[in-house]
Design a protein around this motif. Structure first.
Motif, short mmCIF file in Angstrom:
data_model
loop_
_atom_site.label_atom_id
_atom_site.label_comp_id
_atom_site.label_asym_id
_atom_site.label_seq_id
_atom_site.Cartn_x
_atom_site.Cartn_y
_atom_site.Cartn_z
N GLU A 50 -6.43 13.15 0.56
CA GLU A 50 -6.39 13.64 -0.82
C GLU A 50 -5.21 14.61 -0.88
O GLU A 50 -5.19 15.61 -0.16
CB GLU A 50 -7.68 14.40 -1.15
N SER A 69 -6.20 8.57 -1.59
CA SER A 69 -5.92 7.27 -0.96
C SER A 69 -7.22 6.58 -0.56
O SER A 69 -8.25 7.23 -0.36
CB SER A 69 -5.05 7.44 0.29
N PRO A 98 -9.50 4.70 2.26
CA PRO A 98 -9.58 5.02 3.70
C PRO A 98 -8.93 3.93 4.54
O PRO A 98 -9.60 3.18 5.23
CB PRO A 98 -11.09 5.12 3.96
N SER A 100 -12.90 9.90 10.07
CA SER A 100 -14.13 9.44 10.74
C SER A 100 -13.72 8.52 11.88
O SER A 100 -12.58 8.08 11.95
CB SER A 100 -15.04 8.69 9.75
N ASN A 140 -9.53 13.30 5.31
CA ASN A 140 -10.89 12.82 5.59
C ASN A 140 -10.80 11.94 6.83
O ASN A 140 -10.03 10.97 6.84
CB ASN A 140 -11.42 12.01 4.40
P1 ADP Z 1 -14.78 13.96 -2.17
O1 ADP Z 1 -14.76 14.59 -3.50
O2 ADP Z 1 -16.11 13.83 -1.56
O3 ADP Z 1 -13.79 14.53 -1.23
P2 ADP Z 1 -13.03 11.85 -2.91
O4 ADP Z 1 -13.38 10.54 -3.52
O5 ADP Z 1 -12.25 12.82 -3.70
O6 ADP Z 1 -14.39 12.45 -2.42
O7 ADP Z 1 -12.22 11.59 -1.59
C1 ADP Z 1 -12.74 10.86 -0.59
C2 ADP Z 1 -11.62 10.60 0.42
O8 ADP Z 1 -12.22 10.30 1.65
C3 ADP Z 1 -10.76 9.42 0.07
O9 ADP Z 1 -9.42 9.67 0.43
C4 ADP Z 1 -11.33 8.31 0.93
O10 ADP Z 1 -10.36 7.36 1.28
C5 ADP Z 1 -11.79 9.05 2.14
N1 ADP Z 1 -12.92 8.45 2.84
C6 ADP Z 1 -14.05 7.96 2.33
N2 ADP Z 1 -14.87 7.53 3.30
C7 ADP Z 1 -14.27 7.79 4.48
C8 ADP Z 1 -14.60 7.58 5.86
N3 ADP Z 1 -15.76 7.07 6.23
N4 ADP Z 1 -13.72 7.98 6.78
C9 ADP Z 1 -12.54 8.54 6.43
N5 ADP Z 1 -12.17 8.74 5.17
C10 ADP Z 1 -13.02 8.38 4.19
#
Ligand code: ADP
Ligand code: MG
Length: 498
Positions: free
Chosen positions: A29, A175, A177, A218, A216
């Protein structure tokens, strides 16, 4: 079991095999502050570095009875970014209130976009860790406002608050994931930063916080299709630190899982000094923001006509220029990469090639001579005063055999910088650097060079053709660097093979 984690941190035992069992999944993000003149919803100045709390009116402070007013320019900037990424631009949208309490958010809520982000979809083209092209899809880009800044390290007892940043317009680029390792994340961030700079919507300065990134992260067993639980790492103030934070976090998560633990959804803080991450807050403490439609702002409509107008006014983008340089101008991918690294370098090169068709030479002058001059002087191309037309002139002087390449780069170029009122030709003439392609003169130098080394001539004739360089060097020396190298080598070959 926790030992494993401890040991590996100090690299006493080789546990690298456990890491090979896993693959990482990363989504970023990115918050980019838009460099509009005024703030997102008020006429307060949007300016970095002003004295604290000077760019704050009652609107920024959220005093009761004040009303926000949408900054049109921030909409245009967000649309530019969407167009550059090939996103769909939302036609009808509303803004939302994201409610939370924090000292640097005097309103008690942030005006953002929730269900109707201004852009959805689109992508950014990056290189993966093996330098192959890879498309990273964008989930959405939405508009929002920044909060104020809490300063924890200036006063030993108190947190200081600067509200100049409160209400500064941001886009958040989320973006999918789809990033697989920290190198891809690094390349993606570099590409996004290049893009916002080309578009002139954000200065992309991570040190000053005008571009920020939450990573983010994992991990899951290799080949798995089910993503692991993610953590979100914050507070990296450079692209390199984002890469470090991701590497650390991947390793930490694998070690926790291998030790029988479980990854919980957490927000992690990155510490640049130790290069480690630590828990900031867990999901249980996560906010319920209670989003609802912002009642003080009207729904916003972005018409297709508006989008088309933005499209017409788009500046050249790095990808387009890269393709032009490699495909139309037949430059190498490396050269095209250096030329498009920053918009300013690319625009300078564009100026040069308006005046010469010798693209390879133009590229060399910009990527080698000019760039090393900029490095030496620690200046930017914006501060380089030699007009592009003069670089083109130098190129044609070389091509016409009037000056040699080495005279041009070693002698004429430095004077071009110092004597801005003169043309390259004037400089070459005044200093007697015009190349000699007069056949008689060259023949004279050739004879002298050959007469100087009779044994070498014999060796040459016996097959040691590499000696040509020695004779050429002698001719150039005798001519004080002014002999046309092509004519000289022809004359030498003729004489030696006689
Ligand atoms: P939040 O408000 O919970 O941060 P967002 O939708 O704004 O949620 O952002 C989520 C981000 O996390 C996105 O960039 C998405 O690609 C990433 N994401 C979602 N699931 C995973 C995962 N299992 N592992 C890594 N990144 C993830
Ligand atoms: Mg997030």
């Amino acid at each position: 079991m926790i030992l494993l984690y401890q040991e590996s941190r100090y690299s006493r035992i080789n546990v690298s095999t456990i890491y090979d069992k896993y693959e990482a999944v990363i989504g970023l993000e990115i918050h980019a502050q838009l460099q509009t003149k005024s703030k997102a919803y008020s006429s307060d100045k949007n300016e970095y570095g002003s004295a604290p709390n000077t760019n704050v009116s009652v609107v920024s402070l959220g005093h009761p009875g004040t009303l926000p007013m949408m900054n049109k320019e921030s909409i245009r900037f967000a649309v530019k970014m969407g167009v550059a990424c090939g996103s769909d631009i939302t036609q009808d949208m509303i803004f939302a209130r994201k409610n939370y309490f924090y000292a640097d958010l005097p309103k008690g809520y942030q005006i953002t976009q929730d269900k109707t982000p201004i852009c959805t979809g689109g992508s950014v083209l990056i290189k993966d860790a093996n330098e192959n092209d890879k498309i990273i899809n964008i989930t959405r880009i939405h508009l929002e406002e920044d909060a104020g800044k809490s300063i924890h390290d200036l006063d030993p007892y108190n947190t200081l608050i600067d509200l100049n940043r409160a209400g500064v317009p941001l886009i958040e680029i989320v973006s999918e994931p789809e990033l697989k390792n920290s190198q891809e994340a690094y390349n993606y961030l570099t590409e996004v930063r290049k893009l916002v700079r080309y578009l002139d919507i954000c200065d992309g300065n991570m040190e000053e916080g005008s571009m920020r990134c939450d990573a983010n992260v994992s991990v899951m067993l290799k080949g798995s299709t089910v993503f692991g639980e993610r953590t979100e790492v914050k507070n990296m103030n450079s692209i390199r630190n984002v890469q470090k934070a991701i590497d650390y976090e991947i390793k930490r998560q694998i070690e926790v899982i291998e030790a029988g633990g479980e990854i919980k959804m957490e927000t992690m803080n990155f510490d640049a000094v130790t290069g480690t991450t630590s828990s900031m807050r867990s999901k249980e403490e996560a906010h319920d923001y209670r989003y609802f439609p912002e009642p003080d702002l009207q729904p916003l409509q972005v018409t297709q006509e508006y989008v088309d107008k933005v499209k017409e006014q788009m500046p050249p983008l790095p990808k387009e220029l890269f393709d032009k340089y490699t495909q139309e101008l037949s430059l190498s991918a490396y050269d095209a990469g250096v030329l498009t690294e920053t918009k300013e370098i690319a625009l300078y090169f564009e100026e040069v090639i308006k005046h010469t068709k010798h693209y390879k030479a133009a590229s060399n002058w910009v990527t080698v001579n000019i760039k090393s001059h900029l490095n030496d002087k620690a200046i930017e191309i914006e501060d380089f005063n030699v007009p592009a037309t003069k670089i083109a002139e130098v190129i044609s002087l070389i091509d016409e055999g009037i000056i040699s390449n080495s005279v041009a780069s070693q002698k004429v170029f430095p004077l071009l910088i110092d004597q801005l009122d003169k043309t390259a030709k004037q400089i070459a003439e005044e200093n007697n650097w015009i190349q000699d392609s007069n056949e008689d003169a060259i023949a004279g130098f050739v004879k002298q060079a050959i007469a100087k080394y009779p044994e070498k001539v014999a060796e040459y004739k016996a097959g040691k053709k590499g000696l040509m360089g020695l004779f050429m060097g002698e001719v150039m020396k005798l001519s004080q660097g002014k002999a046309d190298p092509k004519a000289a080598s022809k004359a030498l070959a003729k004489e030696l093979n006689n």
